[in-house]
Structures are given as structure tokens and as C-alpha cells.
Write a protein that holds these residues in place. Structure first.
Motif, PDB file in Angstrom:
ATOM      1  N   VAL A  79      50.101  42.548  39.856  1.00 37.76           N
ATOM      2  CA  VAL A  79      50.109  42.589  41.327  1.00 37.76           C
ATOM      3  C   VAL A  79      49.012  43.514  41.834  1.00 37.76           C
ATOM      4  CG1 VAL A  79      51.408  43.299  43.368  1.00 37.76           C
ATOM      5  CG2 VAL A  79      52.547  41.990  41.566  1.00 37.76           C
ATOM      6  N   LEU A  80      48.920  44.707  41.263  1.00 32.65           N
ATOM      7  CA  LEU A  80      47.900  45.663  41.707  1.00 32.65           C
ATOM      8  C   LEU A  80      46.492  45.120  41.479  1.00 32.65           C
ATOM      9  CD1 LEU A  80      49.402  49.059  40.446  1.00 32.65           C
ATOM     10  CD2 LEU A  80      49.395  48.131  42.774  1.00 32.65           C
ATOM     11  N   ALA A  81      46.260  44.538  40.312  1.00 32.29           N
ATOM     12  CA  ALA A  81      44.939  43.984  40.020  1.00 32.29           C
ATOM     13  C   ALA A  81      44.599  42.833  40.962  1.00 32.29           C
ATOM     14  CB  ALA A  81      44.874  43.504  38.568  1.00 32.29           C
ATOM     15  N   ALA A  82      45.585  42.004  41.283  1.00 28.27           N
ATOM     16  CA  ALA A  82      45.355  40.882  42.194  1.00 28.27           C
ATOM     17  C   ALA A  82      45.038  41.373  43.608  1.00 28.27           C
ATOM     18  CB  ALA A  82      46.575  39.963  42.214  1.00 28.27           C
ATOM     19  N   VAL A  83      45.678  42.462  44.013  1.00 33.78           N
ATOM     20  CA  VAL A  83      45.389  43.031  45.338  1.00 33.78           C
ATOM     21  C   VAL A  83      43.940  43.523  45.388  1.00 33.78           C
ATOM     22  CG1 VAL A  83      45.915  44.934  46.902  1.00 33.78           C
ATOM     23  CG2 VAL A  83      47.772  43.624  45.858  1.00 33.78           C
ATOM     24  N   ILE A  84      43.500  44.193  44.331  1.00 42.40           N
ATOM     25  CA  ILE A  84      42.107  44.659  44.272  1.00 42.40           C
ATOM     26  C   ILE A  84      41.144  43.474  44.304  1.00 42.40           C
ATOM     27  CG2 ILE A  84      40.392  45.853  42.857  1.00 42.40           C
ATOM     28  CD1 ILE A  84      42.702  47.517  41.699  1.00 42.40           C
ATOM     29  N   ALA A  85      41.440  42.468  43.499  1.00 42.10           N
ATOM     30  CA  ALA A  85      40.564  41.297  43.429  1.00 42.10           C
ATOM     31  C   ALA A  85      40.537  40.543  44.755  1.00 42.10           C
ATOM     32  CB  ALA A  85      41.038  40.371  42.312  1.00 42.10           C
ATOM     33  N   GLY A  86      41.705  40.339  45.359  1.00 37.74           N
ATOM     34  CA  GLY A  86      41.765  39.612  46.626  1.00 37.74           C
ATOM     35  C   GLY A  86      41.029  40.348  47.734  1.00 37.74           C
ATOM     36  N   THR A  87      41.134  41.674  47.733  1.00 42.62           N
ATOM     37  CA  THR A  87      40.421  42.466  48.735  1.00 42.62           C
ATOM     38  C   THR A  87      38.910  42.277  48.597  1.00 42.62           C
ATOM     39  OG1 THR A  87      42.191  44.126  48.744  1.00 42.62           O
ATOM     40  CG2 THR A  87      40.039  44.787  49.623  1.00 42.62           C
ATOM     41  N   CYS A  88      38.420  42.287  47.372  1.00 43.59           N
ATOM     42  CA  CYS A  88      36.984  42.075  47.141  1.00 43.59           C
ATOM     43  C   CYS A  88      36.544  40.685  47.594  1.00 43.59           C
ATOM     44  CB  CYS A  88      36.654  42.271  45.660  1.00 43.59           C
ATOM     45  SG  CYS A  88      36.845  43.969  45.067  1.00 43.59           S
TER      46      CYS A  88
ATOM     47  N   VAL B 263      36.136  29.486  48.447  1.00 41.79           N
ATOM     48  CA  VAL B 263      37.101  29.035  47.436  1.00 41.79           C
ATOM     49  C   VAL B 263      36.381  28.165  46.407  1.00 41.79           C
ATOM     50  CG1 VAL B 263      39.191  27.660  47.072  1.00 41.79           C
ATOM     51  CG2 VAL B 263      38.983  29.117  49.109  1.00 41.79           C
ATOM     52  N   PRO B 264      36.683  28.323  45.112  1.00 39.49           N
ATOM     53  CA  PRO B 264      36.016  27.513  44.084  1.00 39.49           C
ATOM     54  C   PRO B 264      36.290  26.024  44.258  1.00 39.49           C
ATOM     55  CG  PRO B 264      37.152  29.381  43.101  1.00 39.49           C
ATOM     56  CD  PRO B 264      37.583  29.317  44.530  1.00 39.49           C
TER      57      PRO B 264
ATOM     58  N   GLY C  88      41.454  24.222  37.096  1.00 41.16           N
ATOM     59  CA  GLY C  88      42.118  24.063  35.804  1.00 41.16           C
ATOM     60  C   GLY C  88      41.709  25.161  34.836  1.00 41.16           C
ATOM     61  N   GLY C  89      40.399  25.441  34.772  1.00 38.74           N
ATOM     62  CA  GLY C  89      39.905  26.509  33.919  1.00 38.74           C
ATOM     63  C   GLY C  89      40.410  27.865  34.362  1.00 38.74           C
ATOM     64  N   LEU C  90      40.470  28.099  35.678  1.00 39.77           N
ATOM     65  CA  LEU C  90      40.981  29.371  36.184  1.00 39.77           C
ATOM     66  C   LEU C  90      42.455  29.552  35.832  1.00 39.77           C
ATOM     67  CD1 LEU C  90      39.254  29.403  39.697  1.00 39.77           C
ATOM     68  CD2 LEU C  90      38.753  30.919  37.770  1.00 39.77           C
ATOM     69  N   ALA C  91      43.211  28.445  35.803  1.00 35.41           N
ATOM     70  CA  ALA C  91      44.621  28.525  35.411  1.00 35.41           C
ATOM     71  C   ALA C  91      44.753  28.947  33.945  1.00 35.41           C
ATOM     72  CB  ALA C  91      45.301  27.181  35.643  1.00 35.41           C
ATOM     73  N   VAL C  92      43.842  28.446  33.101  1.00 34.34           N
ATOM     74  CA  VAL C  92      43.858  28.848  31.684  1.00 34.34           C
ATOM     75  C   VAL C  92      43.543  30.339  31.556  1.00 34.34           C
ATOM     76  CG1 VAL C  92      42.749  28.534  29.437  1.00 34.34           C
ATOM     77  CG2 VAL C  92      43.249  26.540  30.866  1.00 34.34           C
ATOM     78  N   VAL C  93      42.559  30.811  32.318  1.00 33.12           N
ATOM     79  CA  VAL C  93      42.226  32.238  32.309  1.00 33.12           C
ATOM     80  C   VAL C  93      43.431  33.062  32.755  1.00 33.12           C
ATOM     81  CG1 VAL C  93      40.762  34.029  33.322  1.00 33.12           C
ATOM     82  CG2 VAL C  93      39.777  31.816  32.716  1.00 33.12           C
ATOM     83  N   GLY C  94      44.089  32.619  33.817  1.00 34.34           N
ATOM     84  CA  GLY C  94      45.253  33.344  34.318  1.00 34.34           C
ATOM     85  C   GLY C  94      46.383  33.386  33.309  1.00 34.34           C
ATOM     86  N   ALA C  95      46.667  32.229  32.698  1.00 28.32           N
ATOM     87  CA  ALA C  95      47.760  32.158  31.726  1.00 28.32           C
ATOM     88  C   ALA C  95      47.471  33.011  30.495  1.00 28.32           C
ATOM     89  CB  ALA C  95      47.995  30.700  31.312  1.00 28.32           C
TER      90      ALA C  95
ATOM     91  N   TRP D 179      39.669  35.208  41.004  1.00 28.08           N
ATOM     92  CA  TRP D 179      40.426  34.022  41.397  1.00 28.08           C
ATOM     93  C   TRP D 179      41.595  33.763  40.448  1.00 28.08           C
ATOM     94  CZ3 TRP D 179      40.304  32.537  46.066  1.00 28.08           C
ATOM     95  CH2 TRP D 179      39.122  32.578  46.822  1.00 28.08           C
ATOM     96  N   ALA D 180      41.422  34.084  39.166  1.00 23.30           N
ATOM     97  CA  ALA D 180      42.531  33.925  38.217  1.00 23.30           C
ATOM     98  C   ALA D 180      43.678  34.871  38.581  1.00 23.30           C
ATOM     99  CB  ALA D 180      42.048  34.199  36.789  1.00 23.30           C
ATOM    100  N   LEU D 181      43.343  36.098  38.976  1.00 22.01           N
ATOM    101  CA  LEU D 181      44.371  37.053  39.385  1.00 22.01           C
ATOM    102  C   LEU D 181      45.085  36.594  40.651  1.00 22.01           C
ATOM    103  CD1 LEU D 181      42.433  40.374  38.703  1.00 22.01           C
ATOM    104  CD2 LEU D 181      44.630  39.748  37.677  1.00 22.01           C
ATOM    105  N   VAL D 182      44.314  36.129  41.635  1.00 20.17           N
ATOM    106  CA  VAL D 182      44.906  35.644  42.887  1.00 20.17           C
ATOM    107  C   VAL D 182      45.796  34.433  42.615  1.00 20.17           C
ATOM    108  CG1 VAL D 182      44.377  34.569  45.105  1.00 20.17           C
ATOM    109  CG2 VAL D 182      43.071  36.563  44.337  1.00 20.17           C
ATOM    110  N   LEU D 183      45.373  33.573  41.714  1.00 21.02           N
ATOM    111  CA  LEU D 183      46.165  32.384  41.369  1.00 21.02           C
ATOM    112  C   LEU D 183      47.521  32.770  40.785  1.00 21.02           C
ATOM    113  CD1 LEU D 183      46.138  29.255  41.132  1.00 21.02           C
ATOM    114  CD2 LEU D 183      45.154  29.546  38.849  1.00 21.02           C
ATOM    115  N   CYS D 184      47.555  33.866  40.029  1.00 17.43           N
ATOM    116  CA  CYS D 184      48.798  34.306  39.388  1.00 17.43           C
ATOM    117  C   CYS D 184      49.634  35.232  40.269  1.00 17.43           C
ATOM    118  CB  CYS D 184      48.483  35.019  38.073  1.00 17.43           C
ATOM    119  SG  CYS D 184      47.739  33.973  36.812  1.00 17.43           S
ATOM    120  N   LEU D 185      49.123  35.580  41.439  1.00 16.64           N
ATOM    121  CA  LEU D 185      49.814  36.559  42.292  1.00 16.64           C
ATOM    122  C   LEU D 185      51.247  36.151  42.649  1.00 16.64           C
ATOM    123  CD1 LEU D 185      49.753  39.207  43.822  1.00 16.64           C
ATOM    124  CD2 LEU D 185      48.678  38.016  45.752  1.00 16.64           C
ATOM    125  N   PRO D 186      51.517  34.904  43.043  1.00 15.48           N
ATOM    126  CA  PRO D 186      52.923  34.548  43.361  1.00 15.48           C
ATOM    127  C   PRO D 186      53.872  34.793  42.194  1.00 15.48           C
ATOM    128  CG  PRO D 186      51.426  32.869  44.173  1.00 15.48           C
ATOM    129  CD  PRO D 186      50.599  33.777  43.328  1.00 15.48           C
TER     130      PRO D 186
END
Length: 349
Positions: free
Chosen positions: A105-114, A122-123, A129-136, A244-251
Motif C-alpha cells: 500500500v505504501l509503495a503504491a501510494v508513492i508510485a501513484g503520487t509520482c 495510462v499505458p 497483461g505484462g504489468l499484471a505479471v510484474v504485479g503478481a 503501474w504494477a503497484l497501482v494495479l495491485c493497490l485494491p
């Protein structure tokens, strides 16, 4: 005779019609041809010189690119080498699920702010699909599995097992991107991996523990995330890949944090807070930013082999930060894989 000579001279002038004599014309043609040949030769020399300068500039640019990429990837490895000690600190005050979800959550907040501050678009849909693999792999899978492993395994043991990550990443990269490193590269990578396996078996008494299973699972899923992230870093900035991978995993991270914090007790000690902040801002965001940038510059296989140094660095941190005692096999194994780094970095391809 004088008159005749004069007449002859006048007649010769008249007959030639004012044109230069034949001998003069031939000399002029020869001079012009020589001039053209000289000009052609000069042009060829200039072209060759320009081509030589262009080739030299290209080689210099590639050398600078490789140095920059190697430096960035090495900074990423240094950041990652602190992850296990920082996680061990974090586990002093947080449960494993709370630590992983809150760091995400903290990392996603930093990334989203940037992303918002820089108004990054937006990509494209084909990249999600690739970003989802990075997130997972990098945002969720690896942190969860390694944190569970560190509940029972030491950071030194876990770090050396994760020394298999470079070879795993190189194999997946070869399958995914078609990269074809040289035979020397593969021999050195396999020797380093064999040293890590031997260490693992020796430390566990010949049998794999539950922590080892967590770590081997973390290797596979993280290597997939690294491979996909390195591929995406060639078409978009590396920091945007992880952001974007962090933001994707934020929920998922927010949901996990809410559930975990409700069931796992929290004790905010200095070590726990410092560990949490490092794994969130350092390992999960800044480290991956420079790591993916370096991967995009020097390629996934060579960047991945720099991680062979990660166990050695983590062993150092575990002694100074956690007071762990090393077996003789740990530094020997780490030194062996460190030697393999030099070979893989010098290998063609």
C-alpha cells in the motif's frame, strides 16, 4: 622566309580556329581526369573517415550505455540485498500478512503520487497483461513467500537460496524474449546455481524445509516478474513499469491490509517501522525503478546475473544489522557465485 613563317603562323591560327593546339587539349583532359580521380579518392577517404568516426561513436555510446545500465542494476541489487534484514526487522512488530500488504500500500501510494505529479498517460491496453505479471510476481508473490520463509529461516540462509534467482530469470528471459546468451554465460550461471543448491542441501541436512519450498516458489514467480518487467522497460521507462504494477495491485493490497491488521497484532518498535519503510520505499519502489532501468539498458540476462552478488551483500547486512552468525559454507558459497558474476558479465551476449 620571314614572311612565310609569319604566314604559316597566321594560317595555323586560322586553321585551329582559335582553339588550343592538340597537345594543349590532351594535357587539359589529362589534368581534368586527374582532378576528378583525386576528388573521388579524397571523397572516399572522407567517407571512410566519417564511417570510422561513426563506428567509434557507436562503440563509445554502447560502452556508456552498458556502464550506466550496469551501475543502475547494481544499485537495484544493493537495495534488494537489504530486503531480508529489513523484513526481519519488520516482523518484530508486524505479522507476515500485515507487513506484506502494508508495504505494498505504501509503495503504491508513492508510485501513484509520482504518476499523477508527472501526468503520465495510462499505458496501452497491450501492456496491461505484462504489468499484471510484474504485479503478481514482484509486488505480491515474492514478498509474501519470502516473508513467510523468514519466519523460520535465517536471512543468511534465505539470501543464499535466492541466489538461484539470476539463473531462473535468465532461463525465463531466454524463453520469453528469445535472448540467446553464449555457452560461457550459461556455464557460469549453472556453476553459480549449483553452488547455491549445494549450500541449501548442506544447511538443511539433506532435506528441504517448508521455508525452502517458500523460497523456491518465490524464485519462480519473481523471475517471471523480472522477465516481464525487463521486457516492458524496453518500451516504457522502468519507473513507470513498477509504478503501474503497484497501482494495479493497490485494491488487493488495501483489502489485504484491512483484513490482516484486524487479525494480526501490531507493535510499533523502531526496528519494525524502519524495516517497513525500507521494504516499501527502498525495495518495493526505488530499488525496482533503477533495476528495471538497468535491465532495459543492458538486457535481462546480464542484469539478472548481477544478483549473484545479492547473497554476499545480504550476509554482510545480516551480521551487522541482525547479529547473525555465519557458517563457514555461507561466505564460501557467496564468494563462488560472486566469481560467476564476472564471467557472465564478460561473456558474449
Amino acid at each position: 622566309m620571314r614572311a612565310h613563317s609569319s604566314t604559316t603562323e597566321e594560317t595555323g591560327i586560322a586553321v585551329n580556329g582559335g582553339r588550343p593546339a592538340a597537345g594543349t587539349t590532351g594535357a587539359g583532359a589529362t589534368g581534368a581526369g586527374a582532378t576528378e580521380v583525386g576528388a573521388t579518392a579524397t571523397g572516399a577517404r572522407v567517407g571512410a573517415a566519417e564511417a570510422g568516426v561513426s563506428a567509434a561513436d557507436d562503440l563509445a555510446a554502447r560502452a556508456r550505455r552498458h556502464r550506466t545500465g550496469t551501475l543502475l542494476a547494481a544499485l537495484g541489487v544493493t537495495s534488494f540485498s537489504l530486503t531480508f534484514p529489513a523484513t526481519a526487522w519488520g516482523l518484530e512488530g508486524f505479522g507476515p500478512w500485515s507487513l506484506v500488504s502494508v508495504r505494498s500500500v505504501l509503495a503504491a501510494v508513492i508510485a501513484g503520487t509520482c504518476l499523477l505529479a508527472l501526468r503520465v498517460p495510462v499505458p496501452e491496453r497491450r501492456h496491461w497483461g505484462g504489468l499484471a505479471v510484474v504485479g503478481a510476481g514482484v509486488v505480491l508473490g515474492f514478498p509474501i513467500l519470502t516473508t513467510l520463509a523468514l519466519e523460520t529461516a535465517t536471512t543468511a540462509h534465505s539470501a543464499v537460496v535466492v541466489g538461484l534467482l539470476p539463473l531462473t530469470t535468465a532461463v525465463l528471459s531466454s524463453l520469453r524474449t528469445g535472448a540467446r546468451p553464449s555457452r560461457t554465460f550459461w556455464v557460469a550461471a549453472c556453476v553459480g546455481a549449483a553452488a547455491v543448491i549445494a549450500f541449501t542441501v548442506q544447511q538443511s541436512g539433506g532435506a528441504l524445509t517448508r521455508a525452502d519450498l517458500y523460497l523456491f516458489g518465490a524464485l519462480l514467480i519473481c523471475a517471471a516478474g523480472y522477465t516481464e518487467g525487463g521486457r516492458l522497460a524496453s518500451v516504457m521507462p522502468g519507473w513507470q513499469v513498477i509504478s503501474w504494477a503497484l497501482v494495479l495491485c493497490l485494491p488487493l493490497a488495501v483489502t489485504g491490509a484491512a483484513v490482516a491488521l484486524a487479525y494480526e497484532p501490531v507493535q510499533l518498535t523502531g526496528h519494525a517501522v524502519a524495516g517497513l519503510l525500507w521494504v516499501a520505499a527502498g525495495s518495493q519502489f526505488l530499488g525496482l525503478v533503477v533495476w528495471y532501468k538497468g535491465m532495459g539498458l543492458i538486457g535481462i540476462p546480464k542484469a539478472s546475473q548481477l544478483q549473484l552478488a545479492q547473497p554476499l551483500l545480504t550476509l554482510v547486512w545480516s551480521v551487522f544489522l541482525l547479529g547473525e552468525h555465519l557458517t563457514v559454507a555461507a561466505p564460501i558459497t557467496a564468494a563462488a557465485v560472486l566469481i560467476c558474476i564476472a564471467v557472465t558479465q564478460r561473456a558474449r551476449g
